[in-house]
Motif scaffolding. Structure first.
Motif, PDB file in Angstrom:
ATOM      1  N   SER A 125       0.835  -1.066  -0.036  1.00 24.76           N
ATOM      2  CA  SER A 125      -0.065  -0.030  -0.112  1.00 24.76           C
ATOM      3  C   SER A 125       0.922   1.077   0.066  1.00 24.76           C
ATOM      4  O   SER A 125       2.121   1.314   0.532  1.00 24.76           O
ATOM      5  CB  SER A 125      -0.939   0.088   1.345  1.00 24.76           C
ATOM      6  OG  SER A 125      -0.091   0.075   2.457  1.00 24.76           O
ATOM      7  N   PRO A 126       0.199   2.471  -0.376  1.00 25.96           N
ATOM      8  CA  PRO A 126       1.240   3.500  -0.295  1.00 25.96           C
ATOM      9  C   PRO A 126       1.699   3.932   1.175  1.00 25.96           C
ATOM     10  O   PRO A 126       3.029   4.427   1.119  1.00 25.96           O
ATOM     11  CB  PRO A 126       0.128   4.538  -0.894  1.00 25.96           C
ATOM     12  CG  PRO A 126      -0.690   3.981  -1.498  1.00 25.96           C
ATOM     13  CD  PRO A 126      -0.916   2.510  -1.039  1.00 25.96           C
ATOM     14  N   GLU A 127       0.935   3.642   2.062  1.00 27.50           N
ATOM     15  CA  GLU A 127       1.378   3.894   3.471  1.00 27.50           C
ATOM     16  C   GLU A 127       2.484   3.032   3.805  1.00 27.50           C
ATOM     17  O   GLU A 127       3.558   3.309   4.264  1.00 27.50           O
ATOM     18  CB  GLU A 127       0.292   3.489   4.391  1.00 27.50           C
ATOM     19  CG  GLU A 127      -0.886   4.686   4.144  1.00 27.50           C
ATOM     20  CD  GLU A 127      -1.927   4.197   3.088  1.00 27.50           C
ATOM     21  OE1 GLU A 127      -3.004   5.030   2.881  1.00 27.50           O
ATOM     22  OE2 GLU A 127      -1.626   3.091   2.507  1.00 27.50           O
ATOM     23  N   ALA A 128       2.246   1.690   3.667  1.00 29.84           N
ATOM     24  CA  ALA A 128       3.584   0.542   3.673  1.00 29.84           C
ATOM     25  C   ALA A 128       4.611   1.118   3.121  1.00 29.84           C
ATOM     26  O   ALA A 128       5.846   1.019   3.581  1.00 29.84           O
ATOM     27  CB  ALA A 128       2.916  -0.855   3.535  1.00 29.84           C
ATOM     28  N   HIS A 129       4.282   1.402   1.709  1.00 30.07           N
ATOM     29  CA  HIS A 129       5.727   1.493   0.856  1.00 30.07           C
ATOM     30  C   HIS A 129       6.222   2.943   1.190  1.00 30.07           C
ATOM     31  O   HIS A 129       7.609   2.833   1.169  1.00 30.07           O
ATOM     32  CB  HIS A 129       5.000   1.819  -0.516  1.00 30.07           C
ATOM     33  CG  HIS A 129       6.241   1.194  -1.585  1.00 30.07           C
ATOM     34  ND1 HIS A 129       5.890   0.648  -2.633  1.00 30.07           N
ATOM     35  CD2 HIS A 129       7.362   1.222  -1.473  1.00 30.07           C
ATOM     36  CE1 HIS A 129       6.672   0.334  -3.362  1.00 30.07           C
ATOM     37  NE2 HIS A 129       7.838   0.480  -2.633  1.00 30.07           N
ATOM     38  N   THR A 130       5.757   3.874   1.701  1.00 28.05           N
ATOM     39  CA  THR A 130       6.208   5.118   2.451  1.00 28.05           C
ATOM     40  C   THR A 130       7.268   4.732   3.486  1.00 28.05           C
ATOM     41  O   THR A 130       8.448   5.466   3.489  1.00 28.05           O
ATOM     42  CB  THR A 130       5.238   6.190   2.997  1.00 28.05           C
ATOM     43  OG1 THR A 130       4.412   6.500   1.851  1.00 28.05           O
ATOM     44  CG2 THR A 130       5.946   7.393   3.355  1.00 28.05           C
ATOM     45  N   LEU A 131       6.852   3.870   4.534  1.00 30.21           N
ATOM     46  CA  LEU A 131       7.690   3.386   5.506  1.00 30.21           C
ATOM     47  C   LEU A 131       8.792   2.748   4.962  1.00 30.21           C
ATOM     48  O   LEU A 131       9.927   2.943   5.724  1.00 30.21           O
ATOM     49  CB  LEU A 131       6.868   2.516   6.470  1.00 30.21           C
ATOM     50  CG  LEU A 131       5.740   3.150   7.214  1.00 30.21           C
ATOM     51  CD1 LEU A 131       4.904   2.153   8.030  1.00 30.21           C
ATOM     52  CD2 LEU A 131       6.148   4.333   7.990  1.00 30.21           C
TER      53      LEU A 131
END
Length: 470
Positions: A125-131
């Motif tokens: 997900s974009p959120e997980a990928h940002t991390l």
């Protein structure tokens, strides 16, 4: 490049950060340095590095000396025998160590979290990928990479979000020129779709100059510093192999004209002769790979050497051959033609080295067999494959990278007025460049005047008679 199966960027000045006391502020201690907000007359924090052997990446032979950092810039560089040392707020003892500019990853995919397949880049997900991207940025800074010249991101705003968080001082990371997603054409490298199975991949698909104009404008609106084009094919895409050129000159030219109108840069994946010629004629700023060549192409690149940088990205192929198992068996790499492409790369980039081309290090790191944090391996690979000596390869990793990051010419060397990004190395990298692969040999990592990491006992507050008086 992975198998299909199995408002300013950090390029601009950050706020001056340093440390007026000997907390030696760095992220390992939870510090962010001191940010001056007192206006033009503020007294900026200073750090004096003494007793070091200084390699400044200008072509000058290493010399014993001292370097003074004021705020986020180098104030002075002094040879040991030229007079008394300047005063400073804190002193770093560089005895027995080499002081050199920070490294630049010149083909950065910081959103590639050691992926084993394209699916590993699509599915988070974009959120997980940002991390993931933030974690990779921290890994690179720990390894001495104080700058990242963005190639492409797996999702449009990953580089942008992490760049902005780093610039704000919220997370540790290098200077980042944020890359866009890859822009390709229907049927080109990065097009993962079939009529019966349309897919959203890691690339933006365009056809024709007007669609290209819109895609570039969109990436710039969302904050990208660098636009990435997939001009040629690639061995990972059998329908679009390395020697072909799916993207037209008109499409490349539209991307360059549009990006340059906004003051952004354009970089291109190009392995083919025609693709590279398209890029040179269109005014592309950076090239990745560039294996196939003819004499005309070499002449064109030599003529354009003051405006184009090239990352040969030999690390990718070297790792596929030597570290590919179990993800890419040796037989598969050979069937893909990787050994022949390595031979082409050696021939082309040895010739380009002799013609004075500005090479960068950076070899598509961030894959399972070519992991983030091992990027400094590229320095030795430039020596082994292309005939650079140690000083030349280190200049590719520092001075040339700084020039790619900033047109101002104030990054990548240890000279007065330059931005204070530097490494204090335990040993002599000119004698053995591989010591830069070991983060335990990095006695200090400084970025933008702030100490990120430092070995115990090296930093001390200045004695009262050595401190400046406000």
């Amino acid at each position: 490049m992975v198998p299909r199966t199995g408002l300013t960027g950090a390029a601009g000045d950050a706020a001056p950060r340093g440390n007026a006391k000997c907390a030696c502020s760095h992220w390992g201690a939870g510090g962010k340095g001191i940010v001056s907000s007192a206006g033009e007359d503020a007294i900026l924090p200073t750090t004096l590095i003494t007793n070091a052997t200084i390699w400044d990446a200008t072509g000058t032979a290493p010399f014993a000396g001292a370097l003074l950092v004021e705020g986020n810039r180098i104030r002075s560089v002094t040879a040991s025998a030229t007079g008394p040392l300047p005063q400073a707020d804190q002193i770093v003892d560089g005895t027995g160590k080499t002081l050199m500019p920070g490294l630049t990853e010149g083909h950065a995919h910081i959103s590639f979290g050691d992926a084993a397949s394209t699916e590993d880049l699509i599915s988070p997900s974009p959120e997980a990928h940002t991390l993931i991207t933030a974690r990779m940025a921290g890994v690179l800074l720990d390894q001495g990479f104080t700058s990242c010249y963005g190639a492409s991101a797996a999702k449009l705003k990953l580089d942008v979000a992490v760049r902005d968080a780093v610039d704000a001082g919220h997370i540790p990371g290098p200077r980042i020129r944020a890359g866009s997603t890859e822009i390709t054409v229907t049927g080109g490298m990065g097009d993962e779709s079939k009529l019966h199975n349309p897919r959203i991949g890691i690339s933006c698909i365009v056809d024709g100059p007007e669609e290209m104009r819109k895609a570039v404008r969109l990436a710039i609106r969302e904050g990208c510093d660098n636009i990435k084009l997939d001009v040629s094919g690639d061995p990972f895409y059998p329908g679009s192999p390395a020697h072909v050129t799916p993207m037209s000159f008109e499409e490349v030219k539209m991307a360059v004209d549009t990006a340059h109108a906004f003051g952004r840069k354009v970089n291109a994946h190009s392995r083919s002769i025609e693709g590279t010629k398209h890029c040179i004629r269109a005014g592309v700023d950076g090239l990745f790979h560039v294996e196939y060549a003819d004499e005309e192409m070499l002449d064109m690149l030599e003529e354009a050497r003051d405006r184009i940088v090239i990352a040969p990205s030999i690390g990718l192929f070297h790792s596929m051959i030597h570290y590919g198992e179990p993800w890419i068996p040796r037989a598969v790499a050979e069937a893909m033609g990787i050994p022949a492409l390595i031979e082409q790369s050696v021939t082309t980039h040895t010739a380009l080295r002799k013609r004075g081309i500005r090479h960068l290090i950076g070899g598509d790191y961030g894959l399972a067999w070519n992991r983030q944090g091992t990027n400094a391996r590229d320095i030795k690979l430039l020596m082994d494959y292309y005939g650079y000596d140690a000083a030349g390869a280190l200049a590719c990793a520092t001075r040339n990278g700084g020039q790619a990051m900033r047109d101002e010419g104030d990054l990548g060397t240890l000279t007065p007025g330059a931005l204070a990004d530097m490494l204090l190395v335990d040993g002599d990298p000119l004698a053995d460049v591989t010591i830069l692969q070991d983060k335990n040999r990095l006695a200090m990592v400084m970025k933008d005047g702030a100490i990120h990491n430092i070995a115990s006992g090296l930093c001390a507050p200045a004695a009262s008679d050595q401190r400046r008086v406000a």
